[in-house]
Design a protein around this motif. Structure first.
Motif, short mmCIF file in Angstrom:
data_model
loop_
_atom_site.label_atom_id
_atom_site.label_comp_id
_atom_site.label_asym_id
_atom_site.label_seq_id
_atom_site.Cartn_x
_atom_site.Cartn_y
_atom_site.Cartn_z
N TRP A 23 0.80 -1.23 0.00
CA TRP A 23 0.00 0.00 0.00
C TRP A 23 0.83 1.28 0.00
CZ3 TRP A 23 -4.68 -1.43 -1.15
CH2 TRP A 23 -5.14 -2.68 -0.72
N GLY A 24 1.86 1.36 0.84
CA GLY A 24 2.61 2.61 1.01
C GLY A 24 3.30 3.09 -0.25
N ILE A 25 4.28 2.32 -0.73
CA ILE A 25 5.02 2.69 -1.94
C ILE A 25 4.10 2.72 -3.17
CG2 ILE A 25 6.94 2.05 -3.46
CD1 ILE A 25 8.32 0.82 -0.99
N PRO A 26 3.20 1.73 -3.36
CA PRO A 26 2.28 1.81 -4.50
C PRO A 26 1.43 3.07 -4.51
CG PRO A 26 2.27 -0.41 -3.63
CD PRO A 26 3.08 0.42 -2.67
N LEU A 27 1.02 3.55 -3.33
CA LEU A 27 0.22 4.77 -3.28
C LEU A 27 1.01 5.97 -3.79
CD1 LEU A 27 -2.47 6.02 -2.50
CD2 LEU A 27 -1.58 6.37 -0.18
N VAL A 28 2.28 6.05 -3.41
CA VAL A 28 3.14 7.15 -3.89
C VAL A 28 3.28 7.07 -5.41
CG1 VAL A 28 5.46 8.14 -3.82
CG2 VAL A 28 4.39 7.31 -1.71
N PHE A 29 3.58 5.86 -5.92
CA PHE A 29 3.71 5.69 -7.37
C PHE A 29 2.39 6.00 -8.08
CE2 PHE A 29 7.31 2.35 -6.82
CZ PHE A 29 8.25 3.37 -6.80
#
Length: 198
Positions: A23-29
């Motif tokens: 969730w964290g990194i995918p949300l930024v991307f």
């Protein structure tokens, strides 16, 4: 029937660091990928037909093959430590339910990577099909309709987050294939006092 969705159990794997890759990194991307939607020009051009989906779908077809090859490599990798439970507490765990009983399996690195690459192969295959379905609907059903743009915007947001999830977990998989599986199966302490993630 449910067996074809077994790779999705990857999302149920429990580890304190795993949310970052789910969730964290995918949300930024995803925010970066979806940011062109702020442009009315992009929304109009996208609703009129966006060939980038076709190009991404072609790339996803190649990626699916890569993940399946990586899955086969992990399954046959001969290092004995691959079958030891992954280090650290509470470890990398997966909940199982047998009848009314629940137990937590502490995953080996082989099991974890098998779930990871199986999940990635399934997601890229699903995105390939989703992109194809959208392109067909876009050409034959959505054109010249008042809800064409809202459907495109919704599709692009979902598509962007899914692509971002693929990217984040691909980077995690590459970390394992290039480095982590070749090091001793122990918890590594970094300079800031944190443990090597998974």
């Amino acid at each position: 029937m449910w067996r074809i969705f077994v790779p999705l159990q990857y999302l149920r794997i429990d580890h304190p660091e795993k949310w970052k890759f789910d969730w964290g990194i995918p949300l930024v991307f995803a925010i970066f990928f979806a940011s062109p939607l702020l442009s009315s020009e992009f929304r109009a051009e996208g609703a009129a037909g966006l060939n980038i989906v076709e190009k991404i779908s072609s790339f996803l077809g190649v990626l699916t093959g890569f993940y399946i090859a990586a899955l086969a490599a992990v399954a046959t990798f001969g290092k004995a430590e691959m079958d030891d439970p992954m280090p650290g507490e509470p470890g990398v765990r997966l909940e199982h339910r047998v009848n009314t009983e629940i137990y937590m399996e502490k995953l080996s690195r082989r099991r974890f990577l098998s779930f990871l690459f199986g999940y990635m192969a399934l997601v890229t295959l699903a995105l390939y099909v989703l992109g194809y379905v959208y392109m067909v609907l876009d050409k034959y059903a959505l054109s010249d309709t008042s809800f064409h743009t809202p459907v495109f915007v919704t599709f692009w947001i979902v598509y962007s987050f899914s692509l971002a999830n693929v990217l984040a977990n691909t980077l995690l998989g590459l970390f394992y294939l290039t480095d982590r599986i070749h090091r001793p199966n122990r918890t590594v302490q970094s300079n800031d006092g944190s443990q090597d993630p998974m």
